[in-house]
Design an enzyme around this catalytic site. Structure first.
Site, mmCIF file in Angstrom:
data_model
loop_
_atom_site.group_PDB
_atom_site.id
_atom_site.type_symbol
_atom_site.label_atom_id
_atom_site.label_comp_id
_atom_site.label_asym_id
_atom_site.label_seq_id
_atom_site.Cartn_x
_atom_site.Cartn_y
_atom_site.Cartn_z
ATOM 1 N N LYS A 196 0.834 -1.204 0.000
ATOM 2 C CA LYS A 196 0.000 0.000 0.000
ATOM 3 C C LYS A 196 0.874 1.261 0.000
ATOM 4 O O LYS A 196 1.938 1.290 0.632
ATOM 5 C CB LYS A 196 -0.899 -0.032 1.237
ATOM 6 N N SER A 232 -9.273 2.180 3.636
ATOM 7 C CA SER A 232 -8.349 2.814 2.724
ATOM 8 C C SER A 232 -7.510 1.848 1.899
ATOM 9 O O SER A 232 -6.800 2.257 0.990
ATOM 10 C CB SER A 232 -7.423 3.749 3.504
ATOM 11 N N SER A 269 -9.858 -0.355 7.681
ATOM 12 C CA SER A 269 -9.256 -0.169 6.359
ATOM 13 C C SER A 269 -8.656 -1.415 5.739
ATOM 14 O O SER A 269 -8.246 -1.378 4.587
ATOM 15 C CB SER A 269 -8.176 0.926 6.421
#
Length: 463
Positions: free
Chosen positions: A80, A155, A179
Site C-alpha cells: 500500500k 483505505s 481499512s
C-alpha cells in the site's frame, strides 16, 4: 498447469521451492495480469517490472544453490502507498508527497522480505488513507472489479481490488477504522486486522510519533484470497524484530480452549441481507460443531462514541491542518461531513476516555472467557455506493454502519473478514470474526470453517 497468477500464494511458493515453476515465471504472470486488468480498475499505481524480475531471479538463484528458503519465497506481494518501501515514494495518495522517497523499508515490508516475499507494485489508497472510498487527485480512482458502482473499500481499496481481479494472492494493508476489513468485505476477499502489537507499524520516514489514538487504534496486516494464505501472510508480517515498541512477539497459536467452541452471535441492528449472511455463517459453524448463542457485546455504544471522539480530538490537531493544506476536494468534503457528525473531547474527557477504554476492554475479556469468538457484521450495510461520504448525511449513515469495524479498533482486538455470498448485482457479503487479544488463530480457524462451506469467490475479469 493452471495459470500461475490464479494460484494461492502457498501453491506458488511450493512450485518455486520444488522448482516446478520459477519465481521469474510467477512474477511474469503477476506482471502480465497487471497489464491485462489494472487499466480497468487502477488498483496498482506503480510497478517496476525490471526490479521485480531481478528480485525473482535472485530468488531462483537461492533455490538452485540448495538454500533453505522461507515460506513465501518468490511470491509477489503488492504494498500500500502509505507504507515505506525503500526507494519508493510514500505518497499516501497526496500530491504533495509524490517525491517523498522512503530511505528504508517499514517494519512490515522488512518482515515480508524476510519471509521470502517479493514486494512488487504499490496499491492505491485515498488521500491520507482517510476515506472508505479509494480515490485521490494524485493516482485517481480505484474501481471495484466485482461491481464498479460500489466502493472497493478504503483505505486499502487498491489492495482489495487487486486481489479480487487476480493481481496477487496476498496484499498489504493497514487498519485504523476498518481499512483492511472493509475493503476485503467490499470486494469479496479475506482480510485480518491483527491485535495491537502483533505486526510492527514503524515507518522510517516519520519525523514525529503518531498521536496516541492512532498508536492504539491502527495496525498493519494482510488481505488475501484464501484464509490459508491470510494465515501465512500474517505469520510473515509478524515475524522478526523491528523497531516498534508496540510490537509483541507472541506466537500465533494460543493455548487450547474448551470444546465445543462457544461462538457469540451479535447482529447489531444490521440490515436484512447482512443479518441473513450472519445467520448462514452461524449455521455453518454450528454444523462444524460450534455452539452459537446470541450475545450483546458490552458497552457497545460507549466504545463507538469514544473511538469517534478520541480520534476526532487528535485529528483536529494533527490531521485537519494537513487536510486543509494538501487534500483534494473530495477528501475535504468528506472531512467536513466527519467534523459535522463527531464531537471532539475536551482535555478532561479525552483523558477519561483513554482510561475508560481499559474498563471496557476488561468486560470484553469476560465475554471472551464464555464465548472465545464473536461473530458479527463487518458493516451494518452492504457495500456503499461510490462517494456516499461527500455529504453530511452520507457521513452520518457511514458512521453508524461502520461501528462493527471501529469498535474492534478501539479495543485493539483481532478481527477477520471472510466472504460468504453476494446479493443483487454482484455486491459481495461477508462476516467478521472477533477474538480476544492475540487469538487470531481462533478467528482464522473459524474463518476456514466458513470458507469451506461458502467457497472462495472466483477471480473477476473487470468489465
Amino acid at each position: 498447469m493452471t495459470e500461475l497468477w490464479r494460484l494461492p500464494a502457498l501453491d506458488q511458493a511450493r512450485l518455486i521451492r520444488t522448482r516446478a515453476a520459477s519465481a521469474r515465471e510467477v512474477v511474469q504472470a503477476f506482471l502480465a495480469r497487471i497489464e491485462a486488468v489494472n487499466p480497468r480498475i487502477n488498483a496498482v499505481v506503480e510497478v517496476r517490472a525490471d526490479e521485480a524480475l531481478a528480485a525473482a531471479d535472485a530468488a531462483d538463484a537461492a533455490v538452485k544453490r540448495g538454500e533453505v528458503v522461507a515460506p513465501l519465497h518468490g511470491v509477489p506481494v503488492p504494498i500500500k502507498v502509505n507504507a515505506d518501501q525503500k526507494g519508493y515514494a510514500t505518497t499516501n495518495g497526496v500530491i504533495a508527497y509524490k517525491d517523498l522517497i522512503a530511505p528504508d523499508d517499514s517494519g512490515v515490508v522488512a518482515n515480508l522480505r524476510a519471509s521470502g516475499a517479493l514486494p512488487v507494485g504499490r496499491t492505491n489508497a485515498p488521500c491520507y488513507s482517510y476515506r472508505y472510498f479509494t480515490d485521490n487527485a494524485l493516482h485517481g480512482r480505484t474501481l471495484n472489479p466485482r461491481n464498479p458502482a460500489v466502493t472497493p473499500g478504503g483505505s486499502s481499496g487498491g489492495a482489495s481490488a487487486a486481489l479480487a481481479a487476480g493481481i496477487g494472492a496476498i496484499a498489504h494493508g493497514n487498519d485504523l477504522g476498518g481499512s483492511i476489513r472493509y475493503p476485503a468485505y467490499a470486494t469479496g476477499v479475506a482480510g485480518i486486522r491483527p491485535s495491537l502489537g502483533r505486526v510492527p507499524a514503524n515507518n522510517p520516514l516519520a519525523t514525529a510519533e503518531r498521536p496516541i489514538s492512532l498508536q492504539l487504534f491502527s495496525v498493519q496486516g494482510p488481505l488475501a484470497r484464501t484464509i490459508a494464505d491470510l494465515r501465512a501472510a500474517l505469520v510473515a508480517m509478524m515475524t522478526g524484530p523491528q523497531p516498534d515498541p508496540w510490537h509483541t512477539p507472541s506466537p500465533l497459536a494460543g493455548a487450547p480452549i474448551a470444546r465445543p467452541i462457544r461462538v457469540g452471535l451479535a447482529t447489531l441492528g444490521a440490515t436484512s441481507p447482512v443479518v441473513a449472511a450472519l445467520r448462514q455463517a452461524a449455521g455453518w459453524l454450528a454444523d462444524a460443531g460450534c455452539v452459537v448463542e446470541e450475545v450483546t457485546p458490552p458497552h457497545w455504544d460507549e466504545a463507538a462514541t469514544l473511538w469517534r471522539s478520541l480520534l476526532m480530538t487528535d485529528s483536529l490537531r494533527f490531521m485537519q491542518p494537513l487536510i486543509e493544506a494538501n487534500a483534494d476536494d473530495a477528501t475535504k468534503a468528506s472531512w467536513a461531513g466527519w467534523a459535522a457528525n463527531v464531537t471532539a473531547a475536551d482535555e478532561d474527557a479525552y483523558a477519561a476516555g483513554l482510561a475508560r477504554r481499559t474498563a471496557i476492554l476488561r468486560d470484553w475479556h469476560r465475554l471472551f472467557r464464555r464465548h472465545p469468538l464473536l461473530l458479527c457484521p463487518v458493516s451494518r450495510e452492504t457495500p456503499f455506493p461510490i462517494d456516499l461520504d461527500l455529504t453530511v448525511e452520507g457521513q452520518a449513515r457511514i458512521l453508524r454502519a461502520q461501528e462493527p469495524l471501529y469498535v474492534v479498533n478501539f479495543l485493539g482486538l483481532p478481527g477477520t473478514v471472510v466472504p460468504t455470498s453476494t446479493v443483487a448485482d454482484n455486491v459481495p457479503l461477508g462476516v467478521q470474526l472477533v477474538g480476544d487479544r492475540f487469538r487470531e488463530d481462533l478467528c482464522l480457524d473459524a474463518a476456514e470453517l466458513i470458507e469451506a462451506r461458502a467457497g472462495v469467490p472466483p477471480i473477476v475479469d473487470p468489465v
